[in-house]
Design an enzyme around this catalytic site. Sequence first.
Site, PDB file in Angstrom:
ATOM      1  N   SER A  78       0.837  -1.205   0.000  1.00  0.00           N
ATOM      2  CA  SER A  78       0.000   0.000   0.000  1.00  0.00           C
ATOM      3  C   SER A  78       0.869   1.253   0.000  1.00  0.00           C
ATOM      4  CB  SER A  78      -0.905   0.005   1.225  1.00  0.00           C
ATOM      5  OG  SER A  78      -1.682  -1.171   1.256  1.00  0.00           O
TER       6      SER A  78
HETATM    7  N1  SAH Z   1      -0.295  -4.742   4.230  1.00  0.00           N
HETATM    8  C1  SAH Z   1       0.344  -5.227   3.036  1.00  0.00           C
HETATM    9  C2  SAH Z   1      -0.526  -4.986   1.812  1.00  0.00           C
HETATM   10  C3  SAH Z   1      -0.682  -6.257   1.063  1.00  0.00           C
HETATM   11  S1  SAH Z   1      -1.905  -6.260  -0.212  1.00  0.00           S
HETATM   12  C4  SAH Z   1       1.735  -4.645   2.848  1.00  0.00           C
HETATM   13  O1  SAH Z   1       2.127  -3.727   3.563  1.00  0.00           O
HETATM   14  O2  SAH Z   1       2.449  -5.143   1.980  1.00  0.00           O
HETATM   15  C5  SAH Z   1      -3.171  -7.241   0.519  1.00  0.00           C
HETATM   16  C6  SAH Z   1      -2.799  -8.631   0.957  1.00  0.00           C
HETATM   17  O3  SAH Z   1      -3.990  -9.247   1.448  1.00  0.00           O
HETATM   18  C7  SAH Z   1      -2.279  -9.555  -0.133  1.00  0.00           C
HETATM   19  O4  SAH Z   1      -1.028 -10.049   0.234  1.00  0.00           O
HETATM   20  C8  SAH Z   1      -3.341 -10.660  -0.210  1.00  0.00           C
HETATM   21  O5  SAH Z   1      -2.791 -11.946  -0.512  1.00  0.00           O
HETATM   22  C9  SAH Z   1      -3.931 -10.630   1.191  1.00  0.00           C
HETATM   23  N2  SAH Z   1      -5.278 -11.186   1.330  1.00  0.00           N
HETATM   24  C10 SAH Z   1      -6.323 -11.113   0.468  1.00  0.00           C
HETATM   25  N3  SAH Z   1      -7.395 -11.761   0.953  1.00  0.00           N
HETATM   26  C11 SAH Z   1      -7.041 -12.258   2.169  1.00  0.00           C
HETATM   27  C12 SAH Z   1      -7.708 -13.047   3.170  1.00  0.00           C
HETATM   28  N4  SAH Z   1      -8.979 -13.457   3.040  1.00  0.00           N
HETATM   29  N5  SAH Z   1      -7.012 -13.375   4.279  1.00  0.00           N
HETATM   30  C13 SAH Z   1      -5.725 -12.991   4.454  1.00  0.00           C
HETATM   31  N6  SAH Z   1      -5.042 -12.258   3.545  1.00  0.00           N
HETATM   32  C14 SAH Z   1      -5.676 -11.897   2.411  1.00  0.00           C
END
Ligand code: SAH
Length: 226
Positions: free
Chosen positions: A72
């Site tokens: 993000s």
């Molecule tokens: N906070 C992260 C942003 C990652 S993007 C950072 O700083 O890098 C969002 C993430 O959510 C992805 O890695 C995706 O695989 C995960 N995600 C999506 N659906 C999910 C679920 N149901 N449970 C856990 N993680 C999930």
Amino acid sequence: MVETLNSKSGIGMTSARTRGRMLERLREQGIRDAVVLAAMGAVPRHLFVDQALESRAYEDTALPIGFGQTISSPYVVARMAELARHGETSAGRDLGRVLEIGLGCGYQASVLARLAREVVSMERVAALVGKTRVRLRELRVNNVKPKHGDGMHGAKDYAPFDAIILAAAFAEVPQELLPQLADGARLVMPLGDSTQILCVVTRNGDSYSEQRLEEVKFVPLLPGVA
Ligand code: SAH
């Protein structure tokens, strides 16, 4: 790992000065909480992206982290942290245990780890959990617990949480998460699918109040694990 050592010592685009400019921008964008700004200044964002993208790490943009996912933007990470701590005022409260859903590369979790005693972070993609666990160990971020699983159900064994943050968007507030909030605690999430709004749900005893803020853009929350 000469490059990594160089970037850790702060050369060029990844230097402390570049991070200082990022903080300036965050202030201009309205981030007021000094504790959040200090955390944003302390976490080396360039070490969470591939080396090819390091020079862009402090731009105000989301960047790819593999597996079709993104880290993000700095603004959105800071904004969510600020909202988790207190909302619109300038003084925040320290957090005990926080639940993050969507560990990804671990950047947001590392920022939250400076605002909370402990961060439990769920990730549905096993390969990301493994990679990020190693990175967090290398960076000595010791109070983030990466968990492989579908975050839609939260993490009952660790509840209650002083804040719950979703780093992926969903069309509605996942109802299973609400009873996992401590009294007075907040859930912060992107609500919607193609158009998403940052949403804050605050628990007051057995009732919950909802606030809708600005438009945001996140990858979707997906069911199950991969
Ligand atoms: N906070 C992260 C942003 C990652 S993007 C950072 O700083 O890098 C969002 C993430 O959510 C992805 O890695 C995706 O695989 C995960 N995600 C999506 N659906 C999910 C679920 N149901 N449970 C856990 N993680 C999930």
